[in-house]
Design a protein around this motif. Structure first.
Motif, PDB file in Angstrom:
ATOM      1  N   VAL A 118      11.324  13.967  -3.735  1.00  0.00           N
ATOM      2  CA  VAL A 118      10.700  14.535  -5.159  1.00  0.00           C
ATOM      3  C   VAL A 118       9.236  14.982  -5.029  1.00  0.00           C
ATOM      4  N   LYS A 119       8.139  14.524  -4.498  1.00  0.00           N
ATOM      5  CA  LYS A 119       6.991  14.868  -4.413  1.00  0.00           C
ATOM      6  C   LYS A 119       6.648  15.923  -3.242  1.00  0.00           C
ATOM      7  N   LYS A 120       7.730  15.914  -2.523  1.00  0.00           N
ATOM      8  CA  LYS A 120       7.236  16.625  -1.126  1.00  0.00           C
ATOM      9  C   LYS A 120       6.185  16.337  -0.435  1.00  0.00           C
ATOM     10  N   MET A 121       5.870  15.134  -0.236  1.00  0.00           N
ATOM     11  CA  MET A 121       4.662  14.536   0.353  1.00  0.00           C
ATOM     12  C   MET A 121       4.905  14.521   2.076  1.00  0.00           C
ATOM     13  N   PRO A 122       4.111  15.212   2.869  1.00  0.00           N
ATOM     14  CA  PRO A 122       4.073  14.947   4.145  1.00  0.00           C
ATOM     15  C   PRO A 122       4.586  13.548   4.614  1.00  0.00           C
ATOM     16  N   LYS A 123       5.228  13.419   5.802  1.00  0.00           N
ATOM     17  CA  LYS A 123       5.717  12.162   6.174  1.00  0.00           C
ATOM     18  C   LYS A 123       4.401  11.019   6.309  1.00  0.00           C
ATOM     19  N   LYS A 124       3.249  11.389   6.806  1.00  0.00           N
ATOM     20  CA  LYS A 124       2.280  10.665   7.064  1.00  0.00           C
ATOM     21  C   LYS A 124       1.782   9.820   5.825  1.00  0.00           C
ATOM     22  N   GLN A 125       1.356  10.835   5.177  1.00  0.00           N
ATOM     23  CA  GLN A 125       0.691  10.544   3.607  1.00  0.00           C
ATOM     24  C   GLN A 125       1.769   9.622   2.908  1.00  0.00           C
ATOM     25  N   ALA A 126       3.183   9.929   2.980  1.00  0.00           N
ATOM     26  CA  ALA A 126       4.120   9.040   2.304  1.00  0.00           C
ATOM     27  C   ALA A 126       4.202   7.862   2.714  1.00  0.00           C
ATOM     28  N   GLN A 127       4.061   7.513   4.252  1.00  0.00           N
ATOM     29  CA  GLN A 127       4.036   6.502   4.713  1.00  0.00           C
ATOM     30  C   GLN A 127       2.717   5.388   4.233  1.00  0.00           C
ATOM     31  N   GLU A 128       1.614   6.016   4.123  1.00  0.00           N
ATOM     32  CA  GLU A 128       0.335   5.361   3.827  1.00  0.00           C
ATOM     33  C   GLU A 128       0.533   5.135   2.342  1.00  0.00           C
ATOM     34  N   SER A 129       1.096   5.964   1.648  1.00  0.00           N
ATOM     35  CA  SER A 129       1.168   5.368   0.078  1.00  0.00           C
ATOM     36  C   SER A 129       2.441   4.413  -0.248  1.00  0.00           C
ATOM     37  N   ALA A 130       3.298   4.481   0.638  1.00  0.00           N
ATOM     38  CA  ALA A 130       4.536   3.545   0.682  1.00  0.00           C
ATOM     39  C   ALA A 130       3.885   2.112   0.964  1.00  0.00           C
ATOM     40  N   ARG A 131       2.971   2.061   2.017  1.00  0.00           N
ATOM     41  CA  ARG A 131       2.335   1.027   2.393  1.00  0.00           C
ATOM     42  C   ARG A 131       1.636   0.298   1.458  1.00  0.00           C
ATOM     43  N   ARG A 132       0.739   1.108   0.852  1.00  0.00           N
ATOM     44  CA  ARG A 132      -0.089   0.560  -0.236  1.00  0.00           C
ATOM     45  C   ARG A 132       0.927  -0.086  -1.535  1.00  0.00           C
ATOM     46  N   ILE A 133       1.891   0.640  -1.894  1.00  0.00           N
ATOM     47  CA  ILE A 133       3.001   0.009  -2.746  1.00  0.00           C
ATOM     48  C   ILE A 133       3.502  -1.272  -2.336  1.00  0.00           C
ATOM     49  N   LEU A 134       4.008  -1.282  -1.240  1.00  0.00           N
ATOM     50  CA  LEU A 134       4.560  -2.573  -0.745  1.00  0.00           C
ATOM     51  C   LEU A 134       3.434  -3.748  -0.803  1.00  0.00           C
ATOM     52  N   LYS A 135       2.137  -3.373  -0.513  1.00  0.00           N
ATOM     53  CA  LYS A 135       1.340  -4.266  -0.817  1.00  0.00           C
ATOM     54  C   LYS A 135       1.189  -5.027  -2.014  1.00  0.00           C
ATOM     55  N   SER A 136       1.253  -4.010  -2.924  1.00  0.00           N
ATOM     56  CA  SER A 136       0.860  -4.455  -4.415  1.00  0.00           C
ATOM     57  C   SER A 136       2.193  -5.004  -4.817  1.00  0.00           C
ATOM     58  N   VAL A 137       3.304  -4.656  -4.305  1.00  0.00           N
ATOM     59  CA  VAL A 137       4.353  -5.882  -4.799  1.00  0.00           C
ATOM     60  C   VAL A 137       4.678  -6.892  -3.712  1.00  0.00           C
ATOM     61  N   GLY A 138       3.620  -7.233  -3.114  1.00  0.00           N
ATOM     62  CA  GLY A 138       3.586  -8.407  -2.126  1.00  0.00           C
ATOM     63  C   GLY A 138       4.641  -8.498  -1.015  1.00  0.00           C
ATOM     64  N   LEU A 139       4.831  -7.198  -0.354  1.00  0.00           N
ATOM     65  CA  LEU A 139       5.879  -7.454   0.625  1.00  0.00           C
ATOM     66  C   LEU A 139       5.339  -6.453   1.651  1.00  0.00           C
ATOM     67  N   SER A 140       4.091  -6.598   2.057  1.00  0.00           N
ATOM     68  CA  SER A 140       3.536  -5.853   3.444  1.00  0.00           C
ATOM     69  C   SER A 140       4.082  -6.339   4.458  1.00  0.00           C
ATOM     70  N   ASP A 141       4.613  -7.667   4.522  1.00  0.00           N
ATOM     71  CA  ASP A 141       5.245  -8.119   5.935  1.00  0.00           C
ATOM     72  C   ASP A 141       6.667  -7.925   6.040  1.00  0.00           C
ATOM     73  N   LYS A 142       7.105  -7.011   5.178  1.00  0.00           N
ATOM     74  CA  LYS A 142       8.705  -6.615   5.210  1.00  0.00           C
ATOM     75  C   LYS A 142       8.992  -5.206   5.224  1.00  0.00           C
ATOM     76  N   GLU A 143       7.834  -4.525   5.723  1.00  0.00           N
ATOM     77  CA  GLU A 143       8.062  -3.050   5.862  1.00  0.00           C
ATOM     78  C   GLU A 143       9.156  -2.444   6.648  1.00  0.00           C
ATOM     79  N   ASN A 144       9.356  -3.224   7.693  1.00  0.00           N
ATOM     80  CA  ASN A 144      10.525  -2.839   8.545  1.00  0.00           C
ATOM     81  C   ASN A 144      11.670  -3.527   8.540  1.00  0.00           C
ATOM     82  N   VAL A 145      11.830  -4.208   7.261  1.00  0.00           N
ATOM     83  CA  VAL A 145      13.211  -5.254   7.147  1.00  0.00           C
ATOM     84  C   VAL A 145      14.041  -4.146   6.530  1.00  0.00           C
ATOM     85  N   TYR A 146      15.129  -4.315   6.610  1.00  0.00           N
ATOM     86  CA  TYR A 146      16.468  -3.484   6.075  1.00  0.00           C
ATOM     87  C   TYR A 146      16.889  -4.520   4.784  1.00  0.00           C
ATOM     88  N   PRO A 147      17.493  -3.883   3.619  1.00  0.00           N
ATOM     89  CA  PRO A 147      17.755  -4.735   2.323  1.00  0.00           C
ATOM     90  C   PRO A 147      18.622  -5.752   2.692  1.00  0.00           C
TER      91      PRO A 147
END
Length: 248
Positions: free
Chosen positions: A112-141
């Motif tokens: 949607v935002k057409k963000m480059p992959k590296k930037q998207a990754q950094e942003s997604a990590r920040r979001i995971l941290k804010s919802v308390g799931l930093s330690d689950k980034e490589n885990v499947y649903p």
């Protein structure tokens, strides 16, 4: 009062001759959290699905930010413009099962935002941290609890910085002990003045997070007010009856 972020005027929707929404008028101000409560089958989910045009209303007007559409004459371009103003959190999480928690949040950033992959990754990590799931980034649903999956779903919805976040019964698929962790994330968003419209059958959830509560019955807004007004001083007999089922 903050500016009106979402305005719904005379919204109608029916399915096979069954009127589900009968002239809904509703405003949500910027930074406000509005909870919609009401009996099952009264149109709560349909209302949310009409707001972002997952369901096409039969009649009525919807305005979000600077975008307005009038049903039934809504073209593809208007549909996309309005939908880009919102993001939706579903009852059943609706995560991509073949993507990790991190990839699920990266997806809308890249698509949607057409963000480059590296930037998207950094942003997604920040979001995971804010919802308390930093330690689950490589885990499947499939390896996450329901509460964790829903928090990823909320993270994914936050990613695109929507004008209005729509949450459809965000705790209804969860075991009672997992409801709290989702409530905490929604409270956190509320404290950051994220504009939210949510449906719920959890009265404590509505009480704990909403600035205003709307009581929907038979496709109409029957009563609205602060949580205190709605839960402690209901006026209509219909609302009193509805709430009596929740009082222990």
């Amino acid at each position: 009062m903050e500016e009106v972020m979402l305005k719904i005027t005379n919204l109608h929707k029916e399915f096979n001759g069954n009127k589900v929404l009968c002239g809904i008028d509703l405003e949500v101000h910027q930074g406000e959290v509005v909870a919609v409560i009401g009996p099952s089958g009264t149109g709560k989910s349909t209302l949310l699905r009409c707001v972002n045009l997952l369901e096409m209303p039969d009649k009525g007007e919807i305005s979000i930010g600077g975008v307005s559409v009038t049903a039934p004459k809504i073209d593809r371009r208007q549909q996309y413009a309005l939908r880009s103003m919102t993001s939706m959190v579903f009852q059943q999480y609706n995560l991509f099962n073949n993507k990790t928690a991190l990839q699920n949040i990266m997806e809308p950033l890249m698509q949607v935002k057409k963000m480059p992959k590296k930037q998207a990754q950094e942003s997604a990590r920040r979001i995971l941290k804010s919802v308390g799931l930093s330690d689950k980034e490589n885990v499947y649903p499939s390896k996450l609890s329901g509460g964790q999956q829903q928090r990823v779903g909320i993270g994914r919805a936050m990613a695109t910085h929507p004008q209005v976040m729509l949450l459809d019964e965000p705790t209804s698929s969860l075991d009672p002990e997992l409801v709290g962790e989702v409530l905490d994330v929604v409270r956190k968003l509320a404290s950051r003045h994220m504009t939210m419209l949510l449906t719920t059958h959890e009265m404590d959830f509505a009480k704990g997070v909403a600035d205003r509560v709307i009581f929907l019955s038979d496709g109409k807004v029957l009563e609205q007010g602060t949580p205190e007004q709605i839960f402690d001083h209901p006026r209509s007999p219909r609302l009193k009856t509805f709430l009596s089922h929740y009082r222990h």
